[in-house]
Write an enzyme that holds these catalytic residues in place. Structure first.
Site, short mmCIF file in Angstrom:
data_model
loop_
_atom_site.label_atom_id
_atom_site.label_comp_id
_atom_site.label_asym_id
_atom_site.label_seq_id
_atom_site.Cartn_x
_atom_site.Cartn_y
_atom_site.Cartn_z
N THR A 209 2.26 56.11 -36.97
CA THR A 209 -0.07 56.21 -37.23
C THR A 209 0.44 55.83 -35.47
O THR A 209 0.49 55.23 -35.31
CB THR A 209 -0.49 55.65 -37.77
OG1 THR A 209 -0.24 55.95 -39.09
CG2 THR A 209 -2.02 55.82 -37.64
N GLY A 263 -1.24 51.87 -45.70
CA GLY A 263 -2.83 52.18 -46.16
C GLY A 263 -3.45 51.45 -46.77
O GLY A 263 -4.61 51.00 -46.47
#
Lengths: 344, 344
Positions: A209, A263
């Site tokens: 990410t 996440g």
């Protein structure tokens, strides 16, 4: 000129972060504040596993992103311009799990999530599950600026992207051989696992990410995050990257934050917002708050990953509890620093 | 026995909350702690606009939900059982914008969002954009308990629901005449608005979300929220209800929270999590924290809505900055109180 922080990782109950200690290096400001910080993912990153070519490519892309964002800042443009400029470059680079180099979902498609937040106005925008938007970070920004909403999803978000004139491309544009191999590897592991419909994802499945936090010449903060999410994601899984307060947060009064990692932990713990809350309510510095949230809150819960955080004084913090994190910053004078490993 | 709190609303820059003052009534615990609190949405609710039949139906449904949840608590079952039992009843009642009575999206479909969080483990589950799951709150719970994820979306979430054996129904099951009329009304307004592709939604478009927070006999908290979102929502808009930290939060050390209102503000401000953060970091009581977050943070930002919050001692707070909020609680001994208007 530099000082080292050692994150003391506690025994994790739910999972085992891959490294108990992650040294962190912070810049000495010396009147030359950090105006832009970027990350390109945290995970199992060691010198033994990275080729010289990969290291050069990753450092080169981060430097290019930092210089592009720096140009926006010195030109006096909004912090969000610098965030978008930097992240667009990382989205175009196949080394990172965002934009072009994003990972594959279980069904063989690539689907993107992104978010931005503006620290001056408190406004935010985000999108999840798009398959055709070339630069998801630009869509997140348009959601903030041109819709009454914060979070748009899937086909609806793409309808909005078309109305806004953003560039759309076939999903194949995002298909890289390397990420296809990663998908096959995970699905092979899944088939050989017995008795588990969905094994817990491995940390590397969520690696890569990208994110940025910028400080404008006028002293305003902005943050943004962009990702392809988790390799082999199923059931329309949404991670922390498009969730304001989890993967992205910005408030001039405290700090801007962008996160990367597992996440689900970042959502439950509200990691990005928690850094700001500790600064606002406990009076901690950005480094104290960021270090606590990653080194204690995240680590004690068993989550892995890292964050970048920047306050309105140009103080930066980049803690992580993995072996390494692609990260870098640029100061107002244009000094660029990029880092990959835990001992840098 | 009762004390009144006056929420001082400040001048709002971005929007105008419909009421500057919202009195709040809190129960005197007297050794009889609140074990379950529910809400059914906040908005423009005045005696002049509500028929006796509606008032009876709303109070009756909330009382039924409270008694169903109370039965779980006194039987010694987990707080999440009480949350799910209460919310299922509200999802089955057409008076509320959740489950069967949910509002229509712009394309004439009904799409649900829901979330749960367990205060003992810190685990959470949520789903967004489902069209066929009869009880979205049960799906959110299955996401938490049977997947490695926190948030699933759309068709993927329904695939997961099918794998989990949850009840699916045709979307028409959720189509009510009243909500169809609301959609037509908003779309008529939209057509007559000049120069605006998407006018800012009116507060009533987001009225009716349901939620619950429960305290088990063992002293553990859980929270849940379920909604159809915003009437005439477009572009796959996702509100705060499925976002952990925005619409739902629970942590035994602080409180459980469920929110209702203009979701975009609740996401940006991280409303549910902020109540917990103020308790943890500032040492505020659940009522001080909830009152500040709604009466000052939300109101000053220009957002409208309300929250229910419950701590592990059975202290409840139900602040809102709208004219009214459907809300109620039940104590350990079984005393049920339901409220609708701001002066109750």
């Amino acid at each position: 000129m530099f000082r080292s922080l050692v994150l003391l990782a506690s025994l994790a109950l739910l999972a085992t972060p891959s490294l108990a200690q992650a040294p962190e290096v912070l810049p000495d400001l010396d009147g030359d504040p950090v105006v832009l910080v970027v990350h390109g993912g945290a995970g199992t990153i060691s010198r033994a596993e990275i080729t010289d070519a990969t290291e050069r490519a990753v450092r080169g892309a981060m430097e290019q992103a930092l210089r592009a964002g720096h140009a926006e800042i010195v030109a006096g443009r909004p912090a969000l311009d610098a965030v978008a400029a930097a992240i667009q470059i990382l989205e175009d680079d196949v080394e990172f799990n965002a934009g072009r180099g994003a990972v594959f979902a279980a069904d063989g498609t690539v689907r993107h999530d992104a978010s931005v937040m503006d620290g001056a106005s408190g406004l935010a925008g985000a999108s999840t599950g798009t398959m055709h938007v070339r630069h998801p970070i630009l869509l997140a920004r348009r959601v903030m600026e041109a819709s009454p909403h914060v979070l748009l999803s899937a086909e609806g978000a793409e309808e909005f992207a078309l109305e806004q004139g953003l560039e759309l491309v076939p999903n194949e544009f995002f298909h890289t051989e390397r990420r296809q191999q990663s998908l096959l590897r995970v699905q092979e592991r899944e088939r050989s696992a017995t008795g588990l419909a969905a094994p817990d994802p491995e940390p590397w499945q969520m690696m890569g990410t990208v994110g940025a936090v910028a400080l404008s010449a006028e002293g305003h903060l902005a943050a943004g995050t962009s990702t392809g999410g988790m390799t082999n994601k199923r059931w329309g899984r949404i991670g922390d990257s498009p969730i304001i307060g989890a993967g992205t947060y910005a408030d001039d009064a405290t700090c801007g934050v962008s996160a990367t990692g597992h996440g689900e932990f970042f959502i439950r713990l509200g990691i990005a917002r928690d850094v700001a809350a500790r600064m606002a309510y406990l009076g901690e510095s950005v480094d104290e708050a960021a270090t606590h949230v990653v080194g204690e809150t995240l680590t004690e819960a068993g989550g892995t990953g890292g964050i970048i955080a920047l306050d309105a004084g140009g103080n930066v913090s980049m803690p992580f509890n993995t072996e390494g994190m692609y990260r870098g910053y640029v100061t107002r004078s244009g000094r660029v620093v990029t880092m990959i490993y835990g001992d840098e």
